[in-house]
Design an enzyme around this catalytic site. Structure first.
Site, PDB file in Angstrom:
ATOM      1  CB  ALA A   1      27.844 -17.171 -21.050  1.00 40.12           C
TER       2      ALA A   1
ATOM      3  N   GLY B   1      28.455 -21.860 -17.544  1.00 41.16           N
ATOM      4  CA  GLY B   1      27.235 -22.052 -16.813  1.00 41.16           C
ATOM      5  C   GLY B   1      26.271 -21.475 -16.997  1.00 41.16           C
ATOM      6  CG  ASP B   2      26.221 -17.419 -16.771  1.00 41.82           C
ATOM      7  OD1 ASP B   2      25.769 -17.709 -15.398  1.00 41.82           O
ATOM      8  OD2 ASP B   2      27.000 -16.352 -17.202  1.00 41.82           O
TER       9      ASP B   2
HETATM   10  O1  RIB Z   1      29.188 -15.889 -16.603  1.00 42.99           O
HETATM   11  C1  RIB Z   1      29.824 -15.090 -17.181  1.00 42.99           C
HETATM   12  C2  RIB Z   1      29.263 -13.521 -16.590  1.00 42.99           C
HETATM   13  O2  RIB Z   1      30.060 -13.364 -15.848  1.00 42.99           O
HETATM   14  C3  RIB Z   1      30.625 -12.479 -17.750  1.00 42.99           C
HETATM   15  O3  RIB Z   1      28.901 -12.246 -18.947  1.00 42.99           O
HETATM   16  C4  RIB Z   1      30.462 -11.411 -16.988  1.00 42.99           C
HETATM   17  O4  RIB Z   1      29.682  -9.908 -16.889  1.00 42.99           O
HETATM   18  C5  RIB Z   1      30.379 -11.633 -14.835  1.00 42.99           C
HETATM   19  O5  RIB Z   1      29.308 -11.349 -14.570  1.00 42.99           O
END
Ligand code: RIB
Length: 300
Positions: A250, A252-253
Protein backbone atom coordinates in the site's frame (compact mmCIF):
# COMPACT_ATOMS: atom_id res chain seq x y z
CA UNK A 1 -10.16 25.08 -0.90
CA UNK A 2 -10.62 21.31 -0.53
CA UNK A 3 -12.16 20.01 -3.75
CA UNK A 4 -13.82 16.62 -4.03
CA UNK A 5 -12.05 13.40 -5.02
CA UNK A 6 -13.85 10.40 -6.53
CA UNK A 7 -11.97 7.09 -6.27
CA UNK A 8 -13.18 4.30 -8.55
CA UNK A 9 -11.68 0.90 -7.80
CA UNK A 10 -11.33 -2.34 -5.92
CA UNK A 11 -11.78 -3.42 -2.35
CA UNK A 12 -10.27 -6.61 -0.96
CA UNK A 13 -9.75 -8.34 2.31
CA UNK A 14 -6.03 -9.09 2.63
CA UNK A 15 -4.85 -12.37 4.17
CA UNK A 16 -1.23 -11.75 5.07
CA UNK A 17 1.60 -14.05 6.16
CA UNK A 18 4.98 -12.56 7.01
CA UNK A 19 7.98 -14.76 6.18
CA UNK A 20 11.79 -14.62 6.26
CA UNK A 21 11.77 -14.92 2.47
CA UNK A 22 9.12 -15.52 -0.21
CA UNK A 23 8.62 -19.20 -1.22
CA UNK A 24 9.88 -20.43 -4.62
CA UNK A 25 7.39 -22.09 -7.04
CA UNK A 26 6.43 -25.50 -5.60
CA UNK A 27 8.03 -24.76 -2.24
CA UNK A 28 6.23 -24.78 1.11
CA UNK A 29 7.68 -22.52 3.77
CA UNK A 30 6.55 -22.22 7.35
CA UNK A 31 5.83 -18.54 7.79
CA UNK A 32 5.53 -16.16 10.70
CA UNK A 33 2.36 -14.51 11.82
CA UNK A 34 -0.91 -14.41 9.92
CA UNK A 35 -3.10 -11.35 9.98
CA UNK A 36 -6.18 -10.15 8.15
CA UNK A 37 -6.45 -6.56 7.04
CA UNK A 38 -8.60 -4.38 4.80
CA UNK A 39 -7.03 -3.79 1.40
CA UNK A 40 -7.63 -3.44 -2.33
CA UNK A 41 -5.85 -0.77 -4.33
CA UNK A 42 -8.98 1.34 -4.80
CA UNK A 43 -10.02 1.16 -1.16
CA UNK A 44 -6.47 1.80 0.07
CA UNK A 45 -6.27 4.94 -2.09
CA UNK A 46 -9.69 6.13 -0.92
CA UNK A 47 -8.82 5.57 2.76
CA UNK A 48 -5.38 7.16 2.34
CA UNK A 49 -6.94 10.25 0.76
CA UNK A 50 -9.62 10.48 3.49
CA UNK A 51 -7.08 10.12 6.34
CA UNK A 52 -4.92 12.81 4.76
CA UNK A 53 -7.82 15.28 4.69
CA UNK A 54 -9.51 14.59 1.33
CA UNK A 55 -13.26 14.81 0.70
CA UNK A 56 -13.68 11.34 -0.83
CA UNK A 57 -16.47 9.42 -2.57
CA UNK A 58 -15.67 5.75 -3.36
CA UNK A 59 -17.28 3.92 -6.29
CA UNK A 60 -16.80 0.15 -5.94
CA UNK A 61 -18.48 -3.23 -5.68
CA UNK A 62 -18.48 -5.77 -2.84
CA UNK A 63 -20.06 -9.20 -2.45
CA UNK A 64 -23.13 -9.93 -0.34
CA UNK A 65 -21.00 -11.27 2.53
CA UNK A 66 -19.45 -10.25 5.86
CA UNK A 67 -16.18 -9.12 4.22
CA UNK A 68 -18.11 -6.69 2.04
CA UNK A 69 -20.33 -5.23 4.74
CA UNK A 70 -17.39 -4.92 7.16
CA UNK A 71 -15.39 -3.04 4.52
CA UNK A 72 -18.21 -0.60 3.79
CA UNK A 73 -18.68 0.09 7.53
CA UNK A 74 -14.98 0.85 7.80
CA UNK A 75 -15.03 3.28 4.87
CA UNK A 76 -18.00 5.06 6.46
CA UNK A 77 -16.09 5.36 9.71
CA UNK A 78 -13.22 6.96 7.76
CA UNK A 79 -15.62 9.66 6.53
CA UNK A 80 -15.78 8.31 2.95
CA UNK A 81 -19.04 8.64 1.00
CA UNK A 82 -20.20 5.08 0.33
CA UNK A 83 -23.55 5.47 -1.43
CA UNK A 84 -22.02 4.32 -4.73
CA UNK A 85 -20.59 1.07 -3.41
CA UNK A 86 -22.80 -1.62 -4.92
CA UNK A 87 -23.48 -5.12 -3.60
CA UNK A 88 -23.07 -7.93 -6.14
CA UNK A 89 -25.17 -11.00 -5.31
CA UNK A 90 -23.35 -13.37 -7.67
CA UNK A 91 -19.72 -12.94 -6.63
CA UNK A 92 -17.96 -12.86 -3.26
CA UNK A 93 -16.01 -9.82 -2.09
CA UNK A 94 -12.44 -9.56 -3.37
CA UNK A 95 -9.67 -11.31 -1.45
CA UNK A 96 -5.88 -10.90 -1.69
CA UNK A 97 -3.34 -13.45 -0.44
CA UNK A 98 -0.16 -11.60 0.50
CA UNK A 99 3.26 -12.81 1.60
CA UNK A 100 5.74 -10.29 2.98
CA UNK A 101 9.46 -11.04 3.43
CA UNK A 102 11.80 -9.70 6.11
CA UNK A 103 12.83 -6.77 3.88
CA UNK A 104 9.22 -5.65 3.46
CA UNK A 105 8.90 -6.89 -0.15
CA UNK A 106 5.66 -8.67 -1.01
CA UNK A 107 3.98 -11.11 -3.41
CA UNK A 108 0.24 -10.72 -3.96
CA UNK A 109 -2.42 -12.97 -5.53
CA UNK A 110 -5.88 -11.43 -5.93
CA UNK A 111 -9.25 -13.19 -6.38
CA UNK A 112 -11.21 -10.25 -7.80
CA UNK A 113 -14.74 -11.52 -7.08
CA UNK A 114 -17.20 -8.62 -7.07
CA UNK A 115 -14.49 -6.14 -8.19
CA UNK A 116 -14.65 -7.75 -11.64
CA UNK A 117 -18.37 -6.91 -11.82
CA UNK A 118 -17.91 -3.13 -11.48
CA UNK A 119 -19.64 -1.97 -14.65
CA UNK A 120 -20.24 1.05 -16.84
CA UNK A 121 -23.78 1.16 -15.40
CA UNK A 122 -22.26 1.51 -11.90
CA UNK A 123 -20.27 4.49 -13.16
CA UNK A 124 -23.41 5.97 -14.75
CA UNK A 125 -25.29 5.69 -11.50
CA UNK A 126 -22.57 7.77 -9.81
CA UNK A 127 -22.65 10.45 -12.53
CA UNK A 128 -23.67 13.23 -10.10
CA UNK A 129 -20.74 12.51 -7.75
CA UNK A 130 -18.36 12.58 -10.72
CA UNK A 131 -19.87 15.83 -11.99
CA UNK A 132 -19.32 17.44 -8.58
CA UNK A 133 -15.71 16.36 -8.09
CA UNK A 134 -12.41 17.82 -9.22
CA UNK A 135 -10.30 14.65 -9.45
CA UNK A 136 -11.16 11.06 -10.44
CA UNK A 137 -8.56 8.52 -9.26
CA UNK A 138 -8.51 4.95 -10.64
CA UNK A 139 -6.34 1.81 -10.75
CA UNK A 140 -6.54 -1.46 -12.73
CA UNK A 141 -8.07 -4.00 -10.33
CA UNK A 142 -11.51 -3.45 -11.88
CA UNK A 143 -12.42 -4.13 -15.54
CA UNK A 144 -10.37 -2.08 -18.00
CA UNK A 145 -13.56 -1.32 -20.01
CA UNK A 146 -15.08 0.31 -16.91
CA UNK A 147 -11.89 2.27 -16.24
CA UNK A 148 -11.80 3.54 -19.82
CA UNK A 149 -15.51 4.40 -19.78
CA UNK A 150 -15.14 6.37 -16.54
CA UNK A 151 -12.00 8.12 -17.83
CA UNK A 152 -13.76 9.29 -20.99
CA UNK A 153 -16.82 10.42 -19.07
CA UNK A 154 -14.85 12.34 -16.44
CA UNK A 155 -12.43 13.81 -19.00
CA UNK A 156 -15.41 14.94 -21.08
CA UNK A 157 -16.74 16.73 -18.00
CA UNK A 158 -13.42 18.56 -17.60
CA UNK A 159 -12.28 16.58 -14.53
CA UNK A 160 -8.65 15.74 -13.73
CA UNK A 161 -8.39 12.00 -14.35
CA UNK A 162 -5.53 10.27 -12.52
CA UNK A 163 -4.67 6.64 -13.26
CA UNK A 164 -2.41 4.34 -11.25
CA UNK A 165 -1.87 1.49 -13.77
CA UNK A 166 -1.55 -1.22 -11.11
CA UNK A 167 -1.40 -4.12 -11.62
CA UNK A 168 0.42 -3.50 -14.92
CA UNK A 169 -1.80 -3.94 -17.97
CA UNK A 170 -1.57 -2.87 -21.63
CA UNK A 171 -3.46 0.42 -22.05
CA UNK A 172 -5.06 1.77 -25.24
CA UNK A 173 -3.99 5.26 -26.34
CA UNK A 174 -7.68 6.23 -26.24
CA UNK A 175 -7.55 5.78 -22.44
CA UNK A 176 -4.16 7.47 -22.02
CA UNK A 177 -5.43 10.51 -23.93
CA UNK A 178 -8.04 11.10 -21.19
CA UNK A 179 -5.45 11.29 -18.42
CA UNK A 180 -4.38 14.40 -16.56
CA UNK A 181 -1.81 12.23 -14.86
CA UNK A 182 -0.42 8.68 -14.79
CA UNK A 183 1.26 7.57 -11.55
CA UNK A 184 3.26 4.41 -12.28
CA UNK A 185 6.07 2.48 -10.60
CA UNK A 186 9.11 1.47 -12.66
CA UNK A 187 7.65 -1.88 -13.76
CA UNK A 188 4.36 -0.30 -14.85
CA UNK A 189 6.17 2.54 -16.64
CA UNK A 190 8.33 0.00 -18.51
CA UNK A 191 5.22 -1.96 -19.46
CA UNK A 192 3.37 1.06 -20.84
CA UNK A 193 6.33 2.76 -22.53
CA UNK A 194 8.00 -0.42 -23.83
CA UNK A 195 11.32 1.00 -22.55
CA UNK A 196 13.58 -0.69 -20.03
CA UNK A 197 14.33 1.50 -17.03
CA UNK A 198 17.94 1.26 -15.87
CA UNK A 199 18.88 4.83 -14.88
CA UNK A 200 17.46 8.36 -14.72
CA UNK A 201 17.86 8.90 -18.48
CA UNK A 202 15.70 5.87 -19.18
CA UNK A 203 13.14 7.04 -16.60
CA UNK A 204 12.89 10.34 -18.49
CA UNK A 205 12.65 8.45 -21.79
CA UNK A 206 9.78 6.31 -20.46
CA UNK A 207 7.98 9.45 -19.24
CA UNK A 208 8.47 11.08 -22.67
CA UNK A 209 6.99 8.07 -24.48
CA UNK A 210 4.00 7.96 -22.13
CA UNK A 211 3.40 11.71 -22.62
CA UNK A 212 3.66 11.25 -26.39
CA UNK A 213 0.76 8.79 -26.13
CA UNK A 214 -1.40 11.64 -24.82
CA UNK A 215 -0.97 11.75 -21.02
CA UNK A 216 -0.60 15.32 -19.70
CA UNK A 217 1.67 14.65 -16.68
CA UNK A 218 3.61 11.55 -15.62
CA UNK A 219 4.89 10.56 -12.20
CA UNK A 220 7.17 7.52 -11.95
CA UNK A 221 7.73 6.32 -8.41
CA UNK A 222 11.25 5.00 -7.70
CA UNK A 223 10.89 3.39 -4.26
CA UNK A 224 13.44 4.70 -1.77
CA UNK A 225 14.90 6.96 -4.50
CA UNK A 226 11.72 9.05 -4.50
CA UNK A 227 9.82 9.98 -7.63
CA UNK A 228 10.35 11.42 -11.11
CA UNK A 229 7.87 13.98 -12.42
CA UNK A 230 7.29 15.11 -15.99
CA UNK A 231 4.97 18.08 -15.80
CA UNK A 232 4.05 20.05 -18.90
CA UNK A 233 7.39 19.32 -20.56
CA UNK A 234 9.58 19.95 -17.47
CA UNK A 235 11.38 17.26 -15.46
CA UNK A 236 11.84 17.07 -11.70
CA UNK A 237 13.33 14.42 -9.46
CA UNK A 238 11.89 14.52 -5.95
CA UNK A 239 14.06 12.65 -3.43
CA UNK A 240 12.60 9.94 -1.17
CA UNK A 241 13.00 9.50 2.59
CA UNK A 242 15.24 6.95 4.30
CA UNK A 243 13.16 4.74 6.57
CA UNK A 244 13.34 1.19 7.91
CA UNK A 245 10.98 -0.74 5.62
CA UNK A 246 8.75 -3.25 7.37
CA UNK A 247 6.10 -3.83 4.69
CA UNK A 248 5.82 -2.08 1.31
CA UNK A 249 2.13 -3.05 0.87
CA UNK A 250 0.00 0.00 0.00
CA UNK A 251 2.96 2.41 -0.24
CA UNK A 252 2.00 3.14 -3.86
CA UNK A 253 -1.65 3.48 -2.86
CA UNK A 254 -0.75 5.99 -0.15
CA UNK A 255 1.30 7.93 -2.69
CA UNK A 256 -1.61 8.15 -5.15
CA UNK A 257 -4.15 9.17 -2.49
CA UNK A 258 -1.75 11.78 -1.11
CA UNK A 259 -0.96 13.33 -4.51
CA UNK A 260 -4.69 13.76 -5.18
CA UNK A 261 -5.34 15.34 -1.76
CA UNK A 262 -2.56 17.88 -2.29
CA UNK A 263 -3.77 18.67 -5.84
CA UNK A 264 -7.33 19.08 -4.54
CA UNK A 265 -5.91 21.61 -2.05
CA UNK A 266 -4.44 23.46 -5.04
CA UNK A 267 -0.79 22.65 -4.36
CA UNK A 268 1.55 22.35 -7.34
CA UNK A 269 2.38 18.91 -8.68
CA UNK A 270 5.92 18.96 -7.26
CA UNK A 271 4.59 20.00 -3.84
CA UNK A 272 2.02 17.20 -4.11
CA UNK A 273 4.74 14.64 -4.89
CA UNK A 274 6.92 15.85 -2.00
CA UNK A 275 3.93 15.40 0.34
CA UNK A 276 3.14 11.98 -1.15
CA UNK A 277 6.76 10.80 -0.69
CA UNK A 278 6.51 11.62 3.02
CA UNK A 279 3.18 9.80 3.35
CA UNK A 280 4.41 6.67 1.52
CA UNK A 281 7.57 6.60 3.65
CA UNK A 282 5.42 6.35 6.78
CA UNK A 283 3.33 3.55 5.26
CA UNK A 284 6.34 1.27 4.64
CA UNK A 285 7.37 1.47 8.29
CA UNK A 286 4.15 -0.32 9.32
CA UNK A 287 2.52 -3.67 8.57
CA UNK A 288 -0.51 -4.19 6.37
CA UNK A 289 -2.48 -2.16 3.85
CA UNK A 290 -5.13 0.06 5.45
CA UNK A 291 -3.65 -0.58 8.90
CA UNK A 292 -0.50 1.23 7.77
CA UNK A 293 -2.00 4.32 6.11
CA UNK A 294 -1.03 7.58 7.85
CA UNK A 295 -3.27 10.39 9.11
CA UNK A 296 -2.58 14.02 8.22
CA UNK A 297 -1.39 15.02 11.69
CA UNK A 298 1.37 12.36 11.59
CA UNK A 299 2.71 13.80 8.35
CA UNK A 300 2.62 17.39 9.54
O1 RIB B 1 -1.65 -2.26 -3.33
C1 RIB B 1 -1.82 -3.17 -2.29
C2 RIB B 1 -3.09 -3.94 -2.47
O2 RIB B 1 -3.01 -4.75 -3.61
C3 RIB B 1 -3.42 -4.88 -1.33
O3 RIB B 1 -4.13 -4.26 -0.30
C4 RIB B 1 -4.16 -6.00 -2.02
O4 RIB B 1 -5.50 -6.08 -1.68
C5 RIB B 1 -3.95 -5.80 -3.52
O5 RIB B 1 -5.08 -5.33 -4.10
Amino acid sequence: MNKKIVVIGSCNTDMVVSMKRLPLPGETLIGGEFFMNSGGKGANQAVAAARLGGDVCFIAKVGNDPFGSRAVDQYKAEGIKVEHIGVDREHPSGVALIMVDEHGENSIAVASGANAALSQADVDSAMKAIAECDIVLMQLETPIETVEYAARLAHGMGKRVVLNPAPAHALPDSLLQCLYMLIANETEAEFISGTQITDMDSVARAADIICDKGVENVVITLGRKGAFVKEKGTYHQIPGHKVKAVDATAAGDTFCGAVCVALAEEHTLTEAVEFANRCAAVTVTRRGAQASLPHRNEIE
